[in-house]
Design a protein around this motif. Structure first.
Motif, PDB file in Angstrom:
ATOM      1  N   LEU A  32      99.797   0.311  67.865  1.00  0.00           N
ATOM      2  CA  LEU A  32      99.932   0.911  67.256  1.00  0.00           C
ATOM      3  C   LEU A  32      99.087   2.287  66.763  1.00  0.00           C
ATOM      4  O   LEU A  32      97.644   1.659  67.496  1.00  0.00           O
ATOM      5  CB  LEU A  32      99.226   0.430  65.553  1.00  0.00           C
ATOM      6  CG  LEU A  32     100.278   0.078  64.442  1.00  0.00           C
ATOM      7  CD1 LEU A  32     100.008  -0.708  63.080  1.00  0.00           C
ATOM      8  CD2 LEU A  32     101.473   0.787  63.983  1.00  0.00           C
ATOM      9  N   PRO A  33      99.006   3.185  66.826  1.00  0.00           N
ATOM     10  CA  PRO A  33      98.060   4.305  66.608  1.00  0.00           C
ATOM     11  C   PRO A  33      96.810   3.941  65.820  1.00  0.00           C
ATOM     12  O   PRO A  33      96.859   3.800  64.726  1.00  0.00           O
ATOM     13  CB  PRO A  33      98.567   5.828  66.949  1.00  0.00           C
ATOM     14  CG  PRO A  33      99.928   5.063  65.788  1.00  0.00           C
ATOM     15  CD  PRO A  33     100.317   3.736  66.268  1.00  0.00           C
ATOM     16  N   LYS A  34      95.557   4.161  66.669  1.00  0.00           N
ATOM     17  CA  LYS A  34      94.529   4.071  66.260  1.00  0.00           C
ATOM     18  C   LYS A  34      94.046   5.869  65.200  1.00  0.00           C
ATOM     19  O   LYS A  34      94.891   6.393  65.664  1.00  0.00           O
ATOM     20  CB  LYS A  34      92.890   4.486  66.788  1.00  0.00           C
ATOM     21  CG  LYS A  34      93.573   2.447  68.012  1.00  0.00           C
ATOM     22  CD  LYS A  34      92.648   2.944  68.707  1.00  0.00           C
ATOM     23  CE  LYS A  34      92.014   1.668  69.405  1.00  0.00           C
ATOM     24  NZ  LYS A  34      90.803   1.540  70.954  1.00  0.00           N
TER      25      LYS A  34
ATOM     26  N   ILE B 168     106.944   1.707  69.286  1.00  0.00           N
ATOM     27  CA  ILE B 168     107.559   0.518  68.658  1.00  0.00           C
ATOM     28  C   ILE B 168     107.668   0.030  67.363  1.00  0.00           C
ATOM     29  O   ILE B 168     107.708  -0.177  66.325  1.00  0.00           O
ATOM     30  CB  ILE B 168     107.951  -0.826  69.462  1.00  0.00           C
ATOM     31  CG1 ILE B 168     108.525  -0.578  71.860  1.00  0.00           C
ATOM     32  CG2 ILE B 168     108.701  -2.302  69.068  1.00  0.00           C
ATOM     33  CD1 ILE B 168     109.611   0.641  71.507  1.00  0.00           C
ATOM     34  N   PRO B 169     105.692  -0.320  67.267  1.00  0.00           N
ATOM     35  CA  PRO B 169     105.680  -0.826  66.241  1.00  0.00           C
ATOM     36  C   PRO B 169     105.916   0.220  64.485  1.00  0.00           C
ATOM     37  O   PRO B 169     106.757  -0.292  63.546  1.00  0.00           O
ATOM     38  CB  PRO B 169     103.789  -0.974  65.933  1.00  0.00           C
ATOM     39  CG  PRO B 169     103.988  -1.521  67.540  1.00  0.00           C
ATOM     40  CD  PRO B 169     104.599  -0.916  68.015  1.00  0.00           C
ATOM     41  N   ILE B 170     105.996   1.268  64.478  1.00  0.00           N
ATOM     42  CA  ILE B 170     105.924   2.274  63.500  1.00  0.00           C
ATOM     43  C   ILE B 170     107.707   2.152  64.316  1.00  0.00           C
ATOM     44  O   ILE B 170     108.106   2.760  62.822  1.00  0.00           O
ATOM     45  CB  ILE B 170     105.026   4.303  64.576  1.00  0.00           C
ATOM     46  CG1 ILE B 170     103.774   3.943  64.618  1.00  0.00           C
ATOM     47  CG2 ILE B 170     106.159   4.768  63.515  1.00  0.00           C
ATOM     48  CD1 ILE B 170     103.193   5.026  64.638  1.00  0.00           C
ATOM     49  N   LEU B 171     107.962   2.403  64.628  1.00  0.00           N
ATOM     50  CA  LEU B 171     109.461   2.514  64.903  1.00  0.00           C
ATOM     51  C   LEU B 171     110.229   1.551  63.905  1.00  0.00           C
ATOM     52  O   LEU B 171     110.997   1.261  63.362  1.00  0.00           O
ATOM     53  CB  LEU B 171     110.630   2.335  66.214  1.00  0.00           C
ATOM     54  CG  LEU B 171     111.775   2.193  66.712  1.00  0.00           C
ATOM     55  CD1 LEU B 171     111.885   3.655  65.921  1.00  0.00           C
ATOM     56  CD2 LEU B 171     112.179   1.987  67.956  1.00  0.00           C
ATOM     57  N   ILE B 172     109.695  -0.437  64.044  1.00  0.00           N
ATOM     58  CA  ILE B 172     109.928  -1.700  63.111  1.00  0.00           C
ATOM     59  C   ILE B 172     109.575  -1.075  61.622  1.00  0.00           C
ATOM     60  O   ILE B 172     110.812  -1.084  61.132  1.00  0.00           O
ATOM     61  CB  ILE B 172     109.244  -2.842  63.883  1.00  0.00           C
ATOM     62  CG1 ILE B 172     109.809  -3.079  65.360  1.00  0.00           C
ATOM     63  CG2 ILE B 172     109.945  -3.717  62.876  1.00  0.00           C
ATOM     64  CD1 ILE B 172     109.200  -4.021  66.291  1.00  0.00           C
ATOM     65  N   LEU B 173     108.337  -0.480  61.555  1.00  0.00           N
ATOM     66  CA  LEU B 173     107.919   0.309  60.123  1.00  0.00           C
ATOM     67  C   LEU B 173     109.450   0.674  59.620  1.00  0.00           C
ATOM     68  O   LEU B 173     109.634   0.556  58.563  1.00  0.00           O
ATOM     69  CB  LEU B 173     106.535   0.657  60.510  1.00  0.00           C
ATOM     70  CG  LEU B 173     105.587  -0.072  60.562  1.00  0.00           C
ATOM     71  CD1 LEU B 173     104.887   0.281  60.731  1.00  0.00           C
ATOM     72  CD2 LEU B 173     105.337  -1.301  59.232  1.00  0.00           C
ATOM     73  N   ASN B 174     109.636   1.400  60.790  1.00  0.00           N
ATOM     74  CA  ASN B 174     110.815   2.586  59.680  1.00  0.00           C
ATOM     75  C   ASN B 174     112.495   1.557  59.541  1.00  0.00           C
ATOM     76  O   ASN B 174     113.710   1.454  58.700  1.00  0.00           O
ATOM     77  CB  ASN B 174     111.039   3.338  60.715  1.00  0.00           C
ATOM     78  CG  ASN B 174     110.098   4.632  60.211  1.00  0.00           C
ATOM     79  OD1 ASN B 174     109.772   4.834  59.000  1.00  0.00           O
ATOM     80  ND2 ASN B 174     110.009   5.352  61.278  1.00  0.00           N
ATOM     81  N   LEU B 175     112.870   0.720  60.459  1.00  0.00           N
ATOM     82  CA  LEU B 175     113.805   0.837  60.667  1.00  0.00           C
ATOM     83  C   LEU B 175     113.982  -0.827  59.685  1.00  0.00           C
ATOM     84  O   LEU B 175     115.176  -1.000  59.050  1.00  0.00           O
ATOM     85  CB  LEU B 175     114.061  -0.529  62.099  1.00  0.00           C
ATOM     86  CG  LEU B 175     113.967   0.150  63.739  1.00  0.00           C
ATOM     87  CD1 LEU B 175     114.398  -0.244  64.757  1.00  0.00           C
ATOM     88  CD2 LEU B 175     115.138   1.525  63.549  1.00  0.00           C
TER      89      LEU B 175
ATOM     90  N   TYR C 237     106.840  10.865  60.203  1.00  0.00           N
ATOM     91  CA  TYR C 237     106.142  10.864  59.003  1.00  0.00           C
ATOM     92  C   TYR C 237     104.951   9.694  58.832  1.00  0.00           C
ATOM     93  O   TYR C 237     103.943   9.661  59.006  1.00  0.00           O
ATOM     94  CB  TYR C 237     106.572  11.305  57.988  1.00  0.00           C
ATOM     95  CG  TYR C 237     107.582  12.765  57.193  1.00  0.00           C
ATOM     96  CD1 TYR C 237     106.824  13.530  58.162  1.00  0.00           C
ATOM     97  CD2 TYR C 237     108.964  12.341  56.890  1.00  0.00           C
ATOM     98  CE1 TYR C 237     107.709  14.808  58.238  1.00  0.00           C
ATOM     99  CE2 TYR C 237     109.476  14.528  56.708  1.00  0.00           C
ATOM    100  CZ  TYR C 237     108.791  15.372  57.191  1.00  0.00           C
ATOM    101  OH  TYR C 237     109.202  15.961  56.903  1.00  0.00           O
ATOM    102  N   LYS C 238     105.929   8.562  59.785  1.00  0.00           N
ATOM    103  CA  LYS C 238     105.027   7.049  59.125  1.00  0.00           C
ATOM    104  C   LYS C 238     104.016   7.437  60.440  1.00  0.00           C
ATOM    105  O   LYS C 238     103.000   6.677  59.895  1.00  0.00           O
ATOM    106  CB  LYS C 238     106.531   5.956  59.652  1.00  0.00           C
ATOM    107  CG  LYS C 238     106.007   4.827  59.974  1.00  0.00           C
ATOM    108  CD  LYS C 238     104.728   4.327  58.863  1.00  0.00           C
ATOM    109  CE  LYS C 238     105.981   3.953  57.679  1.00  0.00           C
ATOM    110  NZ  LYS C 238     104.948   3.191  56.471  1.00  0.00           N
ATOM    111  N   TYR C 239     104.226   7.904  61.306  1.00  0.00           N
ATOM    112  CA  TYR C 239     103.048   8.370  62.952  1.00  0.00           C
ATOM    113  C   TYR C 239     102.126   9.070  61.800  1.00  0.00           C
ATOM    114  O   TYR C 239     100.734   8.358  62.243  1.00  0.00           O
ATOM    115  CB  TYR C 239     104.034   8.924  63.703  1.00  0.00           C
ATOM    116  CG  TYR C 239     102.803   8.538  65.191  1.00  0.00           C
ATOM    117  CD1 TYR C 239     102.059   8.891  65.029  1.00  0.00           C
ATOM    118  CD2 TYR C 239     103.593   7.751  66.003  1.00  0.00           C
ATOM    119  CE1 TYR C 239     101.566   8.718  66.582  1.00  0.00           C
ATOM    120  CE2 TYR C 239     103.217   7.554  67.117  1.00  0.00           C
ATOM    121  CZ  TYR C 239     101.906   8.389  67.991  1.00  0.00           C
ATOM    122  OH  TYR C 239     101.446   7.998  69.355  1.00  0.00           O
TER     123      TYR C 239
END
Length: 387
Positions: free
Chosen positions: A21-23, A62-69, A81-83
């Motif tokens: 995840l980005p800081k 990938i973590p952000i993608l999973i949070l959306n999926l 937007y999640k990013y």
């Protein structure tokens, strides 16, 4: 939903993957394309590295993608937007001012400060203005906190469509380069050769029907002028040095106009700004570099005849400013005599008198020059210091 899932799958196959995840970061640069000039600027202001977000599928977090999926969100904007939510920046800044999606961020994150920096000359048919003109109630849809633009004319044009404040800073990249007055007896034509197709008002354009109609009028006049007045004539290529495209571009000019045309070896120079500063006269049609040359107070001829030849609006000199269709150093009219008169005027006008000519013609309203970007630094500092 399947359509978005399929697009996402294709992007995911091609993209580099980031598994962390980005800081959190005070500053998020939107779009890695064009991020280098912003990073260079911000080094003068802050003692930390801003976070750069890729928006074109080059890198997928990938973590952000999973949070959306898990919430069945497959659209690109949901990922972006999640990013933003995860990084939680104070400022979101971009160098890609023709990305219309950037102007929707404030409606989702009203407490984030958004800033765009204009990166190139815009015409009416730039994709961003076409999209604006097709939208209804655009003032309700598009907003940004600060627009850092070339000049007041384009700032006023953006303000017709975007809610926000514009500030004139000139060209970010141009401002980073010291102006040199060491001239050689060169006359340069700034190439706008094209290697691919694109569309304006649903009409397909390529080099043959976009650049060549201008080249075939201007280049023979330049060659004759150079011969008569003992200038060396050079074409500054658009393509990267020693690329396959540059070979095609050089062949186009040599085979179409003159086998003996000169070209610059770009790796012998720091950048294109150093090259145009070497020339006695810089010429072209409507490239960003041409307007930057004016800001650098070089002798510059703008043969902005494309709109007249192709019957498309918004390609006149200084658009969106309302300037006459011909002047001391420009013409929108494809007239051989007008072009020759401009070249003669620049040839006989001393460089020390050029500032008076540019001031008289209000070139600063089109593009300013601010060495080392002091204005941009000031505006970004103001945003950072606001509570």
């Amino acid at each position: 939903m399947f359509k978005y899932f399929y697009k996402l799958l294709i992007i995911l196959i091609k993209a580099k993957k980031n598994y962390k995840l980005p800081k959190k970061n005070q500053i998020l640069i939107y779009d890695s394309i064009g991020s280098d000039p912003i990073l260079f600027l911000l080094k003068k202001i802050i003692d930390f590295k801003p976070h750069v977000m890729s928006t074109r599928g080059e890198i997928i977090n990938i973590p952000i993608l999973i949070l959306n999926l898990v919430k069945l969100k497959f659209k690109k904007k949901s990922y972006i937007y999640k990013y933003i939510e995860i990084v939680n920046p104070k400022i979101i800044i971009t160098f890609i001012d023709n990305n219309i999606e950037f102007y929707k961020i404030n409606s989702v994150f009203p407490y984030k400060k958004t800033v765009f920096i204009q990166n190139g000359w815009r015409s009416y048919h730039s994709d961003v203005f076409q999209k604006f003109s097709m939208a209804d109630n655009v003032k309700e849809k598009f907003n940004v906190d600060k627009m850092l633009v070339f000049g007041s004319e384009i700032g006023k044009e953006y303000s017709k469509y975007i809610e926000g404040e514009y500030k004139v800073i000139g060209s970010l990249k141009n401002n980073n380069n010291t102006i040199s007055n060491k001239k050689n007896k060169f006359i340069i034509y700034v190439s706008q050769w094209m290697d691919s197709n694109f569309y304006i008002d649903e009409k397909k354009f390529n080099n043959l029907n976009y650049s060549y109609p201008c080249d075939k009028i201007i280049i023979p006049i330049l060659i004759n002028f150079a011969t008569k007045n003992k200038y060396e004539f050079y074409i500054l290529t658009r393509s990267n040095f020693l690329s396959e495209n540059e070979k095609l571009e050089i062949n186009y000019f040599k085979n179409t106009f003159n086998k003996n045309i000169n070209f610059f070896k770009k790796n012998d120079f720091r950048d294109s700004y150093e090259i145009i500063d070497l020339a006695e006269i810089v010429t072209g049609v409507d490239s960003t570099l041409l307007y930057e040359s004016i800001a650098r107070k070089n002798k510059t001829a703008v043969f902005s005849i494309r709109g007249n030849l192709l019957n498309i609006k918004g390609f006149n000199y200084g658009w969106p400013g309302k300037f006459p269709n011909k002047g001391d150093f420009w013409t929108d009219i494809p007239n051989h005599l007008y072009i020759k008169n401009i070249l003669d005027f620049l040839h006989t006008t001393p460089l020390k008198d050029l500032n008076l000519v540019y001031n008289k013609n209000k070139t600063q309203s089109i593009i300013d020059y601010d060495y080392e970007n002091q204005k941009a630094i000031k505006f970004i500092k103001q945003i950072l210091n606001k509570k």
